[in-house]
Design a protein around this motif. Structure first.
Motif, short mmCIF file in Angstrom:
data_model
loop_
_atom_site.label_atom_id
_atom_site.label_comp_id
_atom_site.label_asym_id
_atom_site.label_seq_id
_atom_site.Cartn_x
_atom_site.Cartn_y
_atom_site.Cartn_z
N UNK A 1 -4.29 -9.22 -5.89
CA UNK A 1 -4.22 -8.92 -4.46
C UNK A 1 -4.28 -7.41 -4.19
N UNK A 2 -4.49 -6.62 -5.23
CA UNK A 2 -4.67 -5.19 -5.06
C UNK A 2 -3.42 -4.35 -5.26
N UNK A 3 -2.33 -4.95 -5.73
CA UNK A 3 -1.12 -4.17 -5.99
C UNK A 3 -1.21 -3.58 -7.39
N UNK A 4 -1.07 -2.27 -7.47
CA UNK A 4 -1.29 -1.56 -8.73
C UNK A 4 -0.01 -1.22 -9.47
N UNK B 1 6.21 -16.43 -1.44
CA UNK B 1 6.88 -15.64 -0.42
C UNK B 1 6.81 -14.15 -0.75
N UNK B 2 7.05 -13.80 -2.01
CA UNK B 2 6.97 -12.39 -2.39
C UNK B 2 5.58 -11.80 -2.22
N UNK B 3 4.55 -12.56 -2.60
CA UNK B 3 3.18 -12.07 -2.48
C UNK B 3 2.78 -11.89 -1.02
N UNK B 4 3.24 -12.78 -0.16
CA UNK B 4 2.95 -12.64 1.26
C UNK B 4 3.74 -11.49 1.87
N UNK B 5 5.03 -11.37 1.50
CA UNK B 5 5.84 -10.26 2.02
C UNK B 5 5.25 -8.92 1.60
N UNK B 6 4.78 -8.84 0.36
CA UNK B 6 4.19 -7.59 -0.12
C UNK B 6 2.95 -7.22 0.69
N UNK B 7 2.14 -8.22 1.03
CA UNK B 7 0.94 -7.93 1.82
C UNK B 7 1.30 -7.49 3.24
N UNK B 8 2.30 -8.15 3.84
CA UNK B 8 2.73 -7.73 5.17
C UNK B 8 3.31 -6.32 5.13
#
Length: 346
Positions: free
Chosen positions: A210-213, A178-185
């Motif tokens: 996923x590209x989060x730095x 859920x966190x990884x999807x929320x971060x992408x949205x």
């Protein structure tokens, strides 16, 4: 004949063989299940002995239309579909009152208590639902990605409800699915900076993939980092995705005065918060649960065009006979899995 799994007691699952109905009810379709994702709600249902409606045990499913009732014209046999909730009905009290975004029927469908709810969920070889409950899939969304549409819709709904401003500094608490999807949205919605906070090193690595730095462990050093980023203000928006009751107040304290605390994770126990702190700082608190039909449409589009990547969340595939053992592992807190899919054909 068709097999499905159901919870029969605390941490107990049995496989049931049922005879398929010879005819379908009006407006119904039969879907042959391809995959069904396992989520925290399923695990909670398993460990609690069946505290959620039977139709919810296995709600992240995708499959192919096997049969349609005579009056169904919206889908046809052979189409690939994903489970969803139907459009606002236009007839319930909420719709008539001008609040179609909280349609009673769609809410009931999301929670498995509508009048046509099936007697079991998607941990099955097939399931019969109303045609309004399925959404056709474009070719760009493969079967594995389709099995992740439902959690993508959950987070799409949450970020949409939050009304995050362009350029916002966003914190995502928790880097599970859920966190990884929320971060992408949040990134897709125009966040200026996204800080992901997660204690598990494997999940931090997933966020980085996923590209989060800016991905960090929780703790005082991360709080100081956030304050340095914002000249001491705090986050514009924080998405709380863990559901850990003890984190609610600490999460709120990372938000700037006048900022937004968005609640996605669902705590299973009561939370203690400082109401005075929230009031003094004029926090805007937004909660979200489940989704609307349009969230599924948006989720499918975001996966199809690559705005949201879901393939990396899939960490394992099992058969129906392995479901109980997998639930035990997921509940142990010692798993490396993100999203496990059930393939009823195995």
């Amino acid at each position: 004949m068709s097999n499905y799994a159901r919870v029969t007691g605390v941490s107990e699952v049995e496989l049931v063989t049922e005879e398929k109905p010879t005819t379908l009810p009006p407006g119904a379709v039969e879907v042959a299940i391809t995959y069904c994702g396992v989520c925290a709600t399923d695990t909670h249902n398993y460990t609690s002995g069946g505290k959620v409606p039977p139709a919810v045990f296995g709600h992240e499913w995708t499959g192919t239309i096997a049969r349609v009732a005579e009056d169904v014209t919206t889908v046809e046999v052979g189409q690939r579909v994903v489970a969803c909730v139907g459009p606002a009905c236009g007839a319930c009290a909420m719709c008539v009152g001008g609040h179609s975004e909280h349609c009673d029927l769609a809410f009931a469908e999301a929670n498995g208590v509508d009048p046509h709810a099936p007697v079991h969920g998607g941990f099955a070889e097939s399931v019969v639902v109303q045609a309004r409950r399925v959404l056709p899939l474009p070719d760009q969304v493969d079967d594995v990605a389709a099995a992740l549409v439902e959690p993508t819709a959950v987070t799409f709904h949450a970020v949409r409800r939050t009304a995050q401003e362009l350029g916002a500094l966003v914190v995502v608490q928790g880097a599970g699915p859920i966190g990884l999807l929320a971060a992408q949205h949040a990134r897709h919605a125009g966040a200026g900076h996204v800080l992901v906070i997660e204690p598990n090193p494997e999940r931090r690595a997933a966020a980085e993939a996923l590209g989060f730095t800016d991905v960090r462990e929780p703790g005082e050093a991360t709080q100081e980092h956030l304050l340095a980023l914002t000249d001491g203000r705090g986050a514009d928006v924080l998405y709380e995705c863990t559901g850990a009751a003890a984190l609610l107040q600490p999460s709120a304290e990372l938000v700037r005065r006048g900022g937004t605390l968005s609640l996605l994770g669902f705590p299973m126990t009561d939370s203690t918060v400082s109401y005075g702190d929230w009031q003094v700082r004029e926090l805007r608190v937004v909660s979200s649960l489940a989704y609307l039909h349009e969230d599924f449409v948006g989720a499918v589009r975001s996966i199809a065009d690559g705005s949201v990547a879901v393939a990396g969340l899939h960490t394992g595939t099992i058969g129906l006979s392995e479901l109980a053992a997998t639930m035990d592992e997921l509940d142990s807190g010692r798993t490396s899995h993100a999203k496990v899919l059930v393939d009823p054909r195995r």
